[in-house]
Design a protein around this motif. Structure first.
Motif, mmCIF file in Angstrom:
data_model
loop_
_atom_site.group_PDB
_atom_site.id
_atom_site.type_symbol
_atom_site.label_atom_id
_atom_site.label_comp_id
_atom_site.label_asym_id
_atom_site.label_seq_id
_atom_site.Cartn_x
_atom_site.Cartn_y
_atom_site.Cartn_z
ATOM 1 N N LYS A 20 0.824 -1.208 0.000
ATOM 2 C CA LYS A 20 0.000 0.000 0.000
ATOM 3 C C LYS A 20 0.858 1.258 0.000
ATOM 4 C CE LYS A 20 -3.921 -2.042 2.285
ATOM 5 N NZ LYS A 20 -4.740 -2.062 3.483
ATOM 6 N N ALA A 21 2.015 1.191 0.641
ATOM 7 C CA ALA A 21 2.911 2.345 0.702
ATOM 8 C C ALA A 21 3.468 2.700 -0.676
ATOM 9 C CB ALA A 21 4.056 2.061 1.669
ATOM 10 N N ASP A 22 3.399 1.777 -1.625
ATOM 11 C CA ASP A 22 3.896 2.035 -2.981
ATOM 12 C C ASP A 22 2.921 2.874 -3.802
ATOM 13 O OD1 ASP A 22 6.172 0.525 -2.479
ATOM 14 O OD2 ASP A 22 5.200 -1.329 -3.129
ATOM 15 N N TRP A 23 1.682 2.976 -3.379
ATOM 16 C CA TRP A 23 0.653 3.723 -4.116
ATOM 17 C C TRP A 23 0.520 5.119 -3.527
ATOM 18 C CZ3 TRP A 23 -2.091 5.289 -7.829
ATOM 19 C CH2 TRP A 23 -3.358 5.837 -7.692
ATOM 20 N N ASP A 24 0.768 6.135 -4.340
ATOM 21 C CA ASP A 24 0.605 7.531 -3.942
ATOM 22 C C ASP A 24 -0.660 8.055 -4.619
ATOM 23 O OD1 ASP A 24 0.680 10.234 -3.413
ATOM 24 O OD2 ASP A 24 2.777 10.498 -4.010
ATOM 25 N N SER A 25 -1.746 8.133 -3.851
ATOM 26 C CA SER A 25 -3.031 8.511 -4.435
ATOM 27 C C SER A 25 -3.083 9.979 -4.832
ATOM 28 C CB SER A 25 -4.174 8.183 -3.472
ATOM 29 O OG SER A 25 -3.998 8.883 -2.260
ATOM 30 N N ARG A 26 -2.316 10.840 -4.163
ATOM 31 C CA ARG A 26 -2.318 12.266 -4.524
ATOM 32 C C ARG A 26 -1.598 12.503 -5.841
ATOM 33 N NH1 ARG A 26 -2.019 16.078 0.722
ATOM 34 N NH2 ARG A 26 -3.436 14.851 1.988
ATOM 35 N N ALA A 27 -0.420 11.917 -5.978
ATOM 36 C CA ALA A 27 0.365 12.111 -7.208
ATOM 37 C C ALA A 27 -0.061 11.144 -8.308
ATOM 38 C CB ALA A 27 1.854 11.929 -6.910
ATOM 39 N N TYR A 58 -9.337 1.163 -9.210
ATOM 40 C CA TYR A 58 -8.907 -0.174 -8.784
ATOM 41 C C TYR A 58 -7.873 -0.083 -7.663
ATOM 42 C CZ TYR A 58 -11.137 -1.873 -13.042
ATOM 43 O OH TYR A 58 -12.043 -2.171 -14.016
ATOM 44 N N LEU A 59 -6.934 0.837 -7.817
ATOM 45 C CA LEU A 59 -5.892 0.977 -6.805
ATOM 46 C C LEU A 59 -6.437 1.576 -5.516
ATOM 47 C CD1 LEU A 59 -2.992 2.129 -9.120
ATOM 48 C CD2 LEU A 59 -3.224 -0.072 -7.972
ATOM 49 N N GLU A 60 -7.365 2.516 -5.624
ATOM 50 C CA GLU A 60 -7.962 3.087 -4.416
ATOM 51 C C GLU A 60 -8.761 2.043 -3.647
ATOM 52 O OE1 GLU A 60 -10.110 6.501 -5.828
ATOM 53 O OE2 GLU A 60 -8.313 7.766 -5.754
#
Length: 159
Positions: A20-27, A58-60
């Motif tokens: 989960k830490a690999d996904w940056d939802s803001r950027a 999907y990632l969110e």
């Protein structure tokens, strides 16, 4: 998992090793620096990839699951080497009609040891019957022999 690989050109191990830490939802970026079977990636690089808008939902949704893994197994643990996306890929191909051929066989002939396979390349056989038992044949789609790794080429073509 298939969409993510096709859009981003990731290997199976890289997708299954995402945290989960690999996904940056803001950027809207994904950091790829590990795999489920090794500390780093196969190439040894750490890449930060821009995520296409179509993948963001999907990632969110994946990030809302419990545990540290972005795409965990059914009990929350990391997926293992035995995770077989080839089966999912071939099932998806068959479901949308991408097939090499159709196979049909009589279950009674098969039980008697007389396996009769009818292959029809053009379309799905409807109401095909066994000449011996006069029962409707069982039909299954045979999807093309596509490997999960082939999605990397598709993903690179869209980038």
């Amino acid at each position: 998992m298939l969409f993510r690989s096709a859009y981003l050109g990731l290997r199976k191990g890289e997708i299954l090793g995402l945290r989960k830490a690999d996904w940056d939802s803001r950027a809207k970026t994904l950091r790829v620096g590990a795999s489920y079977q090794r500390v780093g990636t196969k190439t040894g690089r750490v890449d930060v990839l821009p995520v296409p808008e179509v993948l963001v939902p999907y990632l969110e949704r994946a990030a809302r699951h419990r545990g540290p893994w972005l795409f965990p197994g059914h009990r929350g643990q990391p997926r293992t080497r035995e995770a077989d996306p080839h089966l999912v890929l071939r099932t998806a191909c068959a479901a949308i009609g991408i097939v090499e051929r159709w196979e049909a066989w009589c279950r009674r002939c098969k039980a008697e040891g007389r396996t009769i396979i009818v292959q029809q390349l053009d379309r799905e056989p409807h109401d095909v019957r066994c000449t011996r038992h006069h029962v409707k044949l069982w039909v299954r789609a045979v999807p093309p022999r596509i490997r999960f790794h082939d999605l990397r080429q598709i993903g690179r073509a869209h980038v």
